[in-house]
Write an enzyme that holds these catalytic residues in place. Structure first.
Site, PDB file in Angstrom:
ATOM      1  N   PRO A   1      40.674  37.399  26.681  1.00  0.00           N
ATOM      2  CA  PRO A   1      40.642  35.889  27.105  1.00  0.00           C
ATOM      3  C   PRO A   1      39.515  34.943  26.994  1.00  0.00           C
ATOM      4  O   PRO A   1      38.444  35.669  27.736  1.00  0.00           O
ATOM      5  CB  PRO A   1      41.376  36.030  28.592  1.00  0.00           C
TER       6      PRO A   1
ATOM      7  N   ASP B   1      40.766  33.564  30.604  1.00  0.00           N
ATOM      8  CA  ASP B   1      39.707  34.290  31.885  1.00  0.00           C
ATOM      9  C   ASP B   1      39.227  33.076  32.483  1.00  0.00           C
ATOM     10  O   ASP B   1      38.516  32.013  32.274  1.00  0.00           O
ATOM     11  CB  ASP B   1      38.713  34.763  31.187  1.00  0.00           C
TER      12      ASP B   1
ATOM     13  N   TRP C   1      35.331  41.282  35.359  1.00  0.00           N
ATOM     14  CA  TRP C   1      35.674  42.021  34.049  1.00  0.00           C
ATOM     15  C   TRP C   1      36.886  43.147  34.457  1.00  0.00           C
ATOM     16  O   TRP C   1      37.556  43.808  33.430  1.00  0.00           O
ATOM     17  CB  TRP C   1      34.516  43.141  33.821  1.00  0.00           C
TER      18      TRP C   1
ATOM     19  N   GLN D   1      31.049  42.859  23.715  1.00  0.00           N
ATOM     20  CA  GLN D   1      32.009  43.270  24.549  1.00  0.00           C
ATOM     21  C   GLN D   1      32.097  44.672  24.784  1.00  0.00           C
ATOM     22  O   GLN D   1      32.857  45.401  25.352  1.00  0.00           O
ATOM     23  CB  GLN D   1      33.511  42.826  24.134  1.00  0.00           C
TER      24      GLN D   1
ATOM     25  N   TRP E   1      34.519  43.718  27.785  1.00  0.00           N
ATOM     26  CA  TRP E   1      35.879  43.915  27.621  1.00  0.00           C
ATOM     27  C   TRP E   1      36.314  45.299  27.025  1.00  0.00           C
ATOM     28  O   TRP E   1      37.351  45.958  27.551  1.00  0.00           O
ATOM     29  CB  TRP E   1      36.480  42.976  26.994  1.00  0.00           C
TER      30      TRP E   1
ATOM     31  N   LYS F   1      19.227  34.442  15.847  1.00  0.00           N
ATOM     32  CA  LYS F   1      20.383  34.110  16.946  1.00  0.00           C
ATOM     33  C   LYS F   1      20.739  32.416  17.115  1.00  0.00           C
ATOM     34  O   LYS F   1      19.736  31.844  17.155  1.00  0.00           O
ATOM     35  CB  LYS F   1      20.297  34.750  18.206  1.00  0.00           C
TER      36      LYS F   1
ATOM     37  N   LYS G   1      22.427  26.865  21.273  1.00  0.00           N
ATOM     38  CA  LYS G   1      22.118  25.496  21.518  1.00  0.00           C
ATOM     39  C   LYS G   1      20.741  25.165  21.800  1.00  0.00           C
ATOM     40  O   LYS G   1      20.143  23.825  21.088  1.00  0.00           O
ATOM     41  CB  LYS G   1      22.972  24.724  22.558  1.00  0.00           C
TER      42      LYS G   1
END
Ligand SMILES: [Zn+2]
Ligand SMILES: [Zn+2]
Length: 1016
Positions: free
Chosen positions: A41, A80, A510, A546, A550, A583, A586
């Site tokens: 999610p 989530d 989590w 993750q 996750w 990487k 913004k």
């Protein structure tokens, strides 16, 4: 602004909506074997970025492919919604900060704000997801804030509590002073950063002396006011060193490093003999009863510092344990915001991590500083708010993961990881170092920890709303919301007669997402059969970050609940980097906006760029250019081929579904063979989840289709009427386009759908994925055609080298090679002639084409020949052609009393006069570049023809319109043109060629000659 590509995709999307194509594709597989996919999610309170585009493309790819391959792939979306990120966002919005201000604002109001904020960007997410063509059921998503979801999570926690695996403990845990909550070790693992800090060596005055100090070392000077003990290793040797008029106690092994040459050892003893030595701490802001003495600890080494470690029990796991073992006092000098408490008078209220320099100054003022040093280390930062974390000893709720560690490791071994090294590597190592899961968060917006406690020590963890109601004192509202502050108002009855209160924590988000296999179907309260058919997952797909998020929490929760892994396969995706390998972020301004890319180039181009560029598990260097290239090289190529087909299909009213006869040419057989070979390879690759190589196969095939099959077949479509050859060309191209659309459907769902719909009237996504037909694969034919293509390529290369234009005809090209090239190419002479604009293709070997040169390879021959290299060099200078051929055939030769092998001699072909050699793939192509008058004239006429064609286009004349051509030029030019009247007529749609002036003529230059052209 959407451009053409995006608008076209918009139309396809409307078709899908009108026809409910997505749900139909799932419904059509009812009763078929499920292929289970879990959606990790996302949180909808931030905008989607390029990494999301990759994740969602791969997810959609797998689901579409598996559906076409015959499986039923349910795709429940998820959101989530809980946790710190949401709270921080709301704090910003309300311009408040910290728990105190939240309490003042009101917890209930704050929770309501959180609920609103959760879906701030839901619309953007939905649009992004739809635009990308990611088919996922967003009408019926699981949402972690729903009561039903929370009830399932409660059920799981209740189960864990029942097993005795959920406990309250006092332990040193990582703590974020900004978020004012502790974190779990897997959260900490996500936020390490290199920082520069100060270490200090402080002087601790030995009690009863005026000049003898224990030198204690620390990397966190700010903890010195909380010093309780100094730890030494019992078995290390410690020395007392006299330097000037002070004495210092340090580990023997470190004395040289600390004092250089200039010191004198006055005493030496084992660490254990130092135990109990009392000292005066450098700071006395906090009074303690038991402490300020030397204790023994095994973790002390003489590898760094002084061999004596400053102990502040509240701020380190080792420190905490050693103080407990020695029954000393516990001192805590930091408040919940990470600031010094009042007692630390000079620094009260300041953030402790900012005070290292001040502490060092204070030490120096008191003559308690021995040494300070800057050092760089990797330090954990909050993964959400970026504050440096502190380690605090505090009360918390833990899940005893260490009890199920082996089971977790065993489950991991059953999982198929992509890339494979994750299993033992990043993920496996993380499991090896597993600690108990710090599950509680002293925050507001989350699943409330469902544990009620009583003063008598009893605990209860209701596993459902019904159970809560049953145990509650008084009534629980029908529509009770399982959030703070509502659940906090509910008290339970204790067996002792007293009331039980809920412990105030909410749980780690989590744990929420890790519970999704169960909670998405409201297990065990909801549809159990549905749950069972969707557990475990065949695949989960997320970014490599993750691993500790996750991927871990899913495995942890599932192992705790069922003892089994929740997934059979994990696709762990790399990061998307910018062109320079940085990487994207913004703040750096190098982040790509996937929505803008889709608006400019279309989602298909973005998807193709992501899928074909490099394996999804690798970090990708990605830029707008990659997407632009995907559009021009792949999407536009395919779309041009289809437009070509459509144009003639309409002229001839060809119906591909009915009319599939005709007499196939070699070219037809070849492209069909390629189609089925590629189908086979793509299927094989996709079975192994090798999406990139499958994409590349298809890319090559598209190139062959466009630049060879269609280009070589053009004239077959131009001819008037319907011949058997034309019928074959049509039906072949129809078949190829239809199958290609199907093969491409999971990669580029829009253009695939567009083509398939127009060809057949049916959605490509409701068809079965193509399987190869072995009878149509002709390996020999494919190899032969590859050779033809190579010959053409080599001839063009030779032309380029000589600087001769393609329009200039040449007399001959000689083609030599192994594996019966002559026989294999014999049937393609006409094709090669046309493609290369060469009059004659000569396939037989001919000794006159070139000679060989031979010289000694010094590097290869030198070591063996030694001093005789000079001799060998001379001998080779006079070598005869027959001898070189002998060397080539036999592999060795004897000359001037020397034996030389092929490996010791560099042999090169030297083409004969005006032949140009071009070699590759075992082929040698010799292009005759001699230009006779005749060839020059023909080349000239071809240039004139090109000028006329260009002029016709400028005048916008219909392709089939016959015209009169007026040419005015020098008599020599007219002489030449008249010789080639037939050629002019053959290439230009003409009535007559008139060699006279024309009123509105256009002047052109052809190879230095001036011509006036008129078209009427
Ligand atoms: Zn934080
Ligand atoms: Zn009680």
């Amino acid at each position: 602004m959407q451009n053409k590509a995006a608008l076209k995709e918009q139309k396809i999307r409307e078709y899908w909506q009108e026809n409910d194509t997505f749900h139909t594709s799932v419904r059509n597989r009812e009763g078929k074997k499920p292929y289970v996919f879990y959606e990790g999610p996302p949180t909808a309170n931030g905008m989607p970025h390029a990494g999301h585009a990759l994740g969602r493309t791969i997810k959609d790819f797998i689901a579409r492919y598996k559906t076409m391959d015959g499986y039923q792939v349910k795709r429940k979306a998820g959101w989530d919604t809980h946790g710190l990120p949401v709270e921080l966002e709301v704090e910003k919005q309300l311009k408040i900060s910290g728990k105190e201000q939240i309490e003042t604002y009101g917890v209930e109001r704050f929770i309501e704000k959180c609920k609103e904020s959760v879906f701030t960007y839901e619309r953007e997410w939905k649009q992004f997801t739809e635009a990308l063509g990611y088919w996922v059921d967003m009408e019926d998503p699981y949402i972690t804030l729903d009561n039903s979801y929370i009830e399932s999570v409660w059920h799981i926690l209740s189960h864990i509590h029942g097993e005795g695996l959920l406990y309250k403990g006092h332990r040193v845990v990582p703590y974020c002073p900004h978020c004012e909550t502790s974190l779990s070790s897997h959260e900490v693992a996500q936020g390490y950063k290199d920082v520069s800090d100060l270490s200090a060596t402080a002087k601790f005055l030995v009690e009863g002396t005026t000049d003898e100090y224990l030198l204690g070392w620390t990397t966190t000077p700010w903890t010195l006011p909380a010093n309780v003990a100094i730890a030494v290793h019992p078995d290390l040797n410690y020395v007392t060193v006299q330097q000037e008029n002070e004495k210092y106690i340090v580990a023997e092994g470190l004395a040289k490093k600390l004092f250089k040459e200039d010191f004198q050892v006055v005493e030496s003893r084992k660490g254990k003999d130092l135990a109990g030595v009392r000292y005066e701490a450098p700071f006395s802001y906090v009074q303690i009863d038991k402490g300020h003495q030397v204790v023994l600890a095994d973790f002390v080494t003489d590898q760094s510092g002084t061999g004596l470690v400053h102990i502040a029990p509240a701020y380190g796991e080792d420190d905490y344990r050693v103080v407990q073992d020695n029954d000393l006092d516990f001192v805590h000098i930091v408040d919940e915001k990470g600031r010094y408490i009042e007692e630390i008078t000079p620094l009260a209220g300041r953030f402790v991590k900012d005070c290292d320099v001040d502490i060092i100054k204070l030490l120096a003022e008191k003559n308690r500083l021995f040494h300070k040093e800057k050092y760089t280390h990797s330090y954990p930062h909050c993964w959400r708010c970026d504050s440096p974390l502190l380690y605090y000893a505090m009360e918390g709720w833990f899940i005893r993961m260490t009890d199920v560690k082996e089971k977790m490791q065993e489950n991991n071994r059953q999982v198929e990881w992509h890339p494979g090294h994750m299993q033992e590597g990043r993920f496996g190592k993380f499991l090896d170092n597993m600690v108990d899961w710090n599950i509680g968060r002293n925050r507001y917006w989350g699943t409330p920890l469902n544990v009620w406690t009583c003063k008598c020590g009893k605990e209860k963890a209701p596993g459902s709303i019904a159970e809560l109601r049953q145990e509650a004192i008084g009534s629980v509202p029908e529509d009770v919301e399982l959030h703070k502050p509502y659940v906090d108002q509910i008290q339970l009855r204790c067996e002792c007669g007293d009331t039980m209160q809920r412990t105030s924590e909410v749980i780690d988000v989590w744990f929420d997402s890790g519970s999704m296999p169960f909670a998405q179907y409201h297990y065990p309260f909801g549809d159990k059969k549905l749950f069972e058919s969707q557990y475990p997952a065949d695949v989960v797909i997320e970014g490599v970050d993750q691993t500790r998020g996750w991927f871990y929490s899913l495995l942890a929760v599932s192992t705790l609940v069922t003892g089994k892994a929740p997934y059979k396969r994990v696709l762990s995706l790399g990061h998307i980097l910018d062109e320079n390998g940085q990487k994207m972020s913004k703040s750096k301004g190098n982040a790509l906006n996937p929505t803008e890319l889709m608006e400019t180039y279309g989602a298909d181009a973005l998807r193709w760029a992501l899928l074909s560029d490099s394996a999804p598990w690798n970090n990708k260097r990605f830029s707008e250019r990659t997407v632009a290239q995907a559009k021009s090289k792949m999407i536009d190529t395919l779309s041009n081929v289809f437009s070509f087909y459509q144009l003639y299909q309409q002229i001839d009213q060809f119906d591909g579904e009915k009319d599939n006869g005709g007499v196939r040419s070699t070219l037809d057989e070849w492209i069909l063979s390629r189609l089925h070979s590629v189908t086979k390879q793509v299927n094989d690759y996709l079975e192994q989840y090798d999406i990139t190589n499958a994409a590349r196969e298809l890319g090559t095939f598209l190139d062959e289709l466009s630049n060879w099959y269609v280009r070589r077949s053009r004239q077959r479509f131009w001819s008037s009427g319907m011949t058997e050859d034309k019928r074959a060309a049509f039906s072949t191209l129809y078949e190829v386009l239809k199958k290609t659309a199907q093969l491409l459907a999971p990669f580029t769902p829009y253009i695939a759908e567009d083509i398939h719909l127009q060809l057949t009237g049916n959605s490509v996504h409701l068809t079965n994925y193509p399987k190869p037909c072995d009878e149509l694969i002709n390996t020999q034919l494919e190899e032969d055609m590859t050779t033809v293509l190579q010959v053409v390529e080599l001839t063009r290369a030779a032309r380029n080298t000589a600087g001769i234009k393609t329009k200039q005809p040449l007399a001959a090209v000689y083609v030599l090679g192994e594996n019966c090239v002559a026989e294999r190419l014999a049937g393609y002479v006409a094709t090669i002639k046309e493609e290369t604009n060469v009059k004659e293709i000569k396939l037989e070997n001919n000794d006159d084409l070139f000679t060989y040169s031979a010289k000694l390879d010094f590097a290869a021959a030198g070591p063996r020949l030694g001093k005789r290299v000079g001799e060998a060099k001379q001998a080779l200078a006079q070598i005869e052609q027959v001898q070189i051929k002998e060397l080539l055939e036999k592999g060795k030769i004897a000359i001037s009393n020397l034996e030389l092998t092929k490996a010791e001699v560099i042999i090169e072909k030297v083409p004969s006069n005006q032949l140009l050699l071009s070699e590759g793939n075992g082929l040698s192509v010799l292009l005759d570049t001699k230009l006779t008058t005749e060839l020059k004239e023909e080349g000239f006429v071809r240039e004139v023809i090109r000028e006329v064609q260009t002029y016709r286009k400028e005048l916008d004349l219909p392709v089939e319109k016959r015209v009169n051509l007026y040419i005015d030029a020098s008599p020599t030019v007219i002489d030449v043109l008249q010789k080639y009247t037939d050629m002019l007529h053959h290439n230009l749609v003409l009535q007559e060629v008139l060699y006279k002036q024309y009123e509105k003529a256009k002047g052109v230059e052809v190879e230095g000659e001036h011509l006036q052209l008129g078209v009427e």
